[in-house]
Scaffold this motif. Structure first.
Motif, short mmCIF file in Angstrom:
data_model
loop_
_atom_site.label_atom_id
_atom_site.label_comp_id
_atom_site.label_asym_id
_atom_site.label_seq_id
_atom_site.Cartn_x
_atom_site.Cartn_y
_atom_site.Cartn_z
N ARG A 30 0.78 -1.35 0.02
CA ARG A 30 -0.09 0.02 -0.03
C ARG A 30 0.89 1.31 -0.08
O ARG A 30 0.47 2.24 -0.73
N ALA A 31 1.74 1.23 0.69
CA ALA A 31 3.00 2.17 0.91
C ALA A 31 3.46 2.78 -0.58
O ALA A 31 3.57 3.85 -0.93
N GLN A 32 3.84 1.63 -1.13
CA GLN A 32 4.25 1.79 -2.48
C GLN A 32 3.38 2.49 -3.53
O GLN A 32 3.67 3.45 -4.28
N VAL A 33 2.06 1.89 -3.47
CA VAL A 33 1.13 2.42 -4.50
C VAL A 33 0.77 3.91 -4.09
O VAL A 33 0.71 4.69 -5.04
N ILE A 34 0.43 4.08 -2.86
CA ILE A 34 0.31 5.40 -2.27
C ILE A 34 1.27 6.41 -2.71
O ILE A 34 1.09 7.59 -2.94
N GLY A 35 2.54 5.90 -2.54
CA GLY A 35 3.75 6.61 -2.71
C GLY A 35 3.55 7.41 -4.03
O GLY A 35 4.25 8.58 -4.35
N GLY A 67 -0.78 8.86 -4.27
CA GLY A 67 -1.62 9.41 -3.10
C GLY A 67 -2.72 8.49 -3.00
O GLY A 67 -3.20 7.41 -3.55
N HIS A 68 -3.69 8.82 -1.90
CA HIS A 68 -4.59 8.14 -1.44
C HIS A 68 -5.80 8.38 -2.40
O HIS A 68 -6.72 7.67 -2.46
N ILE A 69 -5.93 9.66 -2.54
CA ILE A 69 -7.35 10.23 -3.37
C ILE A 69 -6.58 11.13 -4.57
O ILE A 69 -5.65 11.69 -4.47
N GLN A 70 -7.33 10.84 -5.79
CA GLN A 70 -6.79 11.70 -6.89
C GLN A 70 -7.88 12.54 -7.38
O GLN A 70 -9.08 11.85 -7.49
N ILE A 71 -8.02 13.91 -7.65
CA ILE A 71 -8.97 14.68 -8.51
C ILE A 71 -8.41 14.76 -9.73
O ILE A 71 -7.26 15.26 -10.17
N LEU A 72 -9.34 14.27 -10.72
CA LEU A 72 -8.85 14.16 -12.24
C LEU A 72 -9.89 14.90 -13.16
O LEU A 72 -11.05 15.13 -12.63
N PRO A 73 -9.47 15.11 -14.26
CA PRO A 73 -10.43 15.72 -15.39
C PRO A 73 -11.40 14.71 -15.66
O PRO A 73 -11.29 13.60 -15.87
N TYR A 74 -12.89 15.18 -15.85
CA TYR A 74 -13.83 14.00 -16.25
C TYR A 74 -13.73 14.04 -17.80
O TYR A 74 -13.74 15.03 -18.55
N SER A 75 -13.68 12.75 -18.24
CA SER A 75 -13.54 12.79 -19.69
C SER A 75 -14.73 11.95 -20.34
O SER A 75 -15.04 10.87 -19.98
N ASN A 76 -15.22 12.37 -21.18
CA ASN A 76 -16.48 11.74 -21.70
C ASN A 76 -16.20 10.86 -22.97
O ASN A 76 -15.36 11.31 -23.82
N PRO A 77 -16.33 9.59 -22.69
CA PRO A 77 -15.61 8.45 -23.72
C PRO A 77 -16.58 8.77 -25.00
O PRO A 77 -15.98 8.47 -25.95
N PHE A 78 -17.76 9.46 -25.07
CA PHE A 78 -18.39 9.66 -26.52
C PHE A 78 -18.17 10.77 -27.05
O PHE A 78 -18.77 11.07 -27.87
N GLY A 79 -17.31 11.91 -26.31
CA GLY A 79 -17.24 13.25 -26.74
C GLY A 79 -15.96 13.36 -27.73
O GLY A 79 -15.08 12.42 -27.75
N GLN A 112 -7.69 2.88 -4.30
CA GLN A 112 -8.36 1.59 -4.54
C GLN A 112 -9.25 1.28 -5.87
O GLN A 112 -9.14 0.33 -6.67
N GLU A 113 -9.80 2.61 -6.53
CA GLU A 113 -10.30 2.58 -7.60
C GLU A 113 -9.42 2.52 -8.86
O GLU A 113 -9.56 2.09 -9.98
N ILE A 114 -8.35 3.59 -8.43
CA ILE A 114 -7.34 3.44 -9.63
C ILE A 114 -6.62 2.23 -9.77
O ILE A 114 -5.99 1.99 -11.05
N ALA A 115 -6.24 1.58 -8.87
CA ALA A 115 -5.39 0.20 -8.94
C ALA A 115 -6.23 -0.86 -8.24
O ALA A 115 -5.76 -1.33 -7.38
N PRO A 116 -7.25 -1.31 -8.82
CA PRO A 116 -8.29 -2.28 -8.27
C PRO A 116 -7.63 -3.65 -8.22
O PRO A 116 -7.61 -4.37 -6.99
N ALA A 117 -6.65 -4.11 -9.00
CA ALA A 117 -6.28 -5.15 -9.12
C ALA A 117 -5.12 -5.58 -7.90
O ALA A 117 -5.12 -6.54 -7.15
#
Length: 416
Positions: free
Chosen positions: A57-62, A65-77, A265-270
């Motif tokens: 967890r420490a490696q992934v979070i390093g 981060g714990h949370i990311q704010i990202l741009p919303y991308s419309n896959p159909f746009g 957890q959503e960014i690296a679910p596997a």
């Protein structure tokens, strides 16, 4: 004053193993050894699973981060956005959230490193003075992080795998090429070299100044690829995610773009699914070892009870009821249980300490993301495990003591 049940049990425990106690001596040894080995294995299993989860967890979070704010991308746009606008007011509001420890804006751009003999695709991750360098400082192999001692827009921190592949060392210059409309190049200087157990991330990321990346992307000083947030603790991730989502989730930035909020957890679910499987493995080991330890205690107690049939008959002839007689053997079982647990704790904690201190059992980081078996045993978890094992063992020994009620005083007193 101790009850006569405890007094008799203590005398029996002192006599167990004496010459002539041909049956009880091996029974006591089996019970104590089974309990000790079972608890030691459980402690090691819990420490390894907890250590794995903590380190991975420490490696992934390093890196994210714990949370990311990202741009919303419309896959159909038709137009896909890769940037968000985060002004100082928004950053301050995020930093003021109760379960958020650090807010670090990120600007990134893909590029290609070129030296005289090699080239390699990388991602420049631009950070500013708000970035938390604790993770990279812990994994720094040479040089320094991007702080006051490595100031300057062309300073970069590269991984040891990139440094080896491109034959770079601290202080060396290298050129990165970018394709964004037209081919551009920038010369960077190696300020530090880091190395983690995540070879995929190591081979990809180069840390540099956020302003350089913003300039290359043609962005304003308040435009970023994402905003990473560190929670106060991993256990506070859910609370922090709710606070961040309430503040910015599915809302428009100043540039008219939607924010998207995702946890690690959503960014690296596997990765986190794999860690969850470790919990299942640990539970299976705990259940099996509890059953083995309990079986050893039951077997030993049954042998002790059968050997003491004559004593049981005498006590019954003197007017003792079944309940007090059962308590004699329960006290004896409790003494054996705690003696076995003491040995189990000594062996288990000693082995955990040796692995923690000297890392004597290595691992392949390409497969396990760590170079050695990590161990971590929090005091509360150790206490809970000991309490659970003691309770389970004592409950399992209640049933064998009911055999004493089947002993007939007349037959038992004739038993030799």
């Amino acid at each position: 004053m101790p009850s006569y049940e405890r007094f008799i049990a203590s005398r029996l425990n002192r006599r167990s193993g004496a010459e002539g106690e041909s049956m009880s001596r091996p029974a006591v040894r089996v019970a104590i050894t089974g309990m000790a080995l079972g608890l030691a294995v459980m402690l090691i299993a819990v420490a390894v699973v907890t250590g794995f989860k903590r380190e991975v967890r420490a490696q992934v979070i390093g890196f994210g981060g714990h949370i990311q704010i990202l741009p919303y991308s419309n896959p159909f746009g038709a137009e896909q956005h890769t940037e968000i606008t985060a002004d100082s007011g928004l950053i301050a509001s995020l930093a003021a959230l109760p379960h958020v420890r650090c807010v670090q804006p990120i600007a990134s751009i893909p590029g290609v490193i070129k030296t005289e003999s090699e080239f390699k695709g990388v991602v420049l991750k631009g950070v500013d003075s708000r970035y938390d360098w604790d993770f990279f400082a812990h994994n720094m192999k040479a040089g320094v992080a991007l702080n006051d001692s490595a100031s300057g827009g062309n300073a970069a921190v590269v991984s040891s795998s990139i440094a080896r592949a491109m034959k770079l060392d601290v202080g060396d210059d290298f050129i990165v090429y970018f394709m964004s409309g037209s081919l551009r190049a920038r010369k960077l200087r190696v300020a530090g070299i880091y190395e983690t157990s995540f070879s995929e991330y190591d081979a990809l990321y180069i840390m540099t100044d956020c302003r350089l990346v913003q300039t290359l992307n043609g962005w304003s000083p308040e435009t970023y690829s994402s905003v990473e947030l560190l929670a106060t603790d991993f256990s506070a991730l859910s609370a922090a995610l709710g606070e961040v989502y309430t503040l910015v989730g599915n809302r428009f930035s100043d540039g008219g773009r939607l924010f998207r909020v995702e946890s690690i957890q959503e960014i690296a679910p596997a990765m986190f699914d794999w860690l969850a499987m470790l919990d299942t493995n640990a539970i299976v080991i705990l259940v099996l070892m509890t059953l083995v330890s309990g079986f050893c205690m039951i077997s030993g107690l049954l042998i002790i009870i059968l050997e003491r049939r004559q004593m049981i008959g005498i006590l019954k002839s003197l007017g003792a009821a079944d309940g007090p007689i059962r308590r004699i053997f329960l006290w004896q079982a409790a003494a054996l249980t705690f003696k076995g647990m003491a040995w189990g704790n000594a062996v288990g904690i000693a082995l955990i300490f040796v692995q923690w201190q000297w890392h004597i059992i290595p691992l392949d980081p390409a497969s396990y993301y760590v170079s050695y078996i990590p161990v971590h045993l929090p005091p509360l978890l150790w206490l809970a495990l000991n309490a659970g094992v003691a309770a389970a063992a004592l409950l399992m020994t209640v049933a064998p003591t009911h055999i004493t009620s089947q002993v007939s005083p007349a037959e038992a007193m004739r038993f030799d």
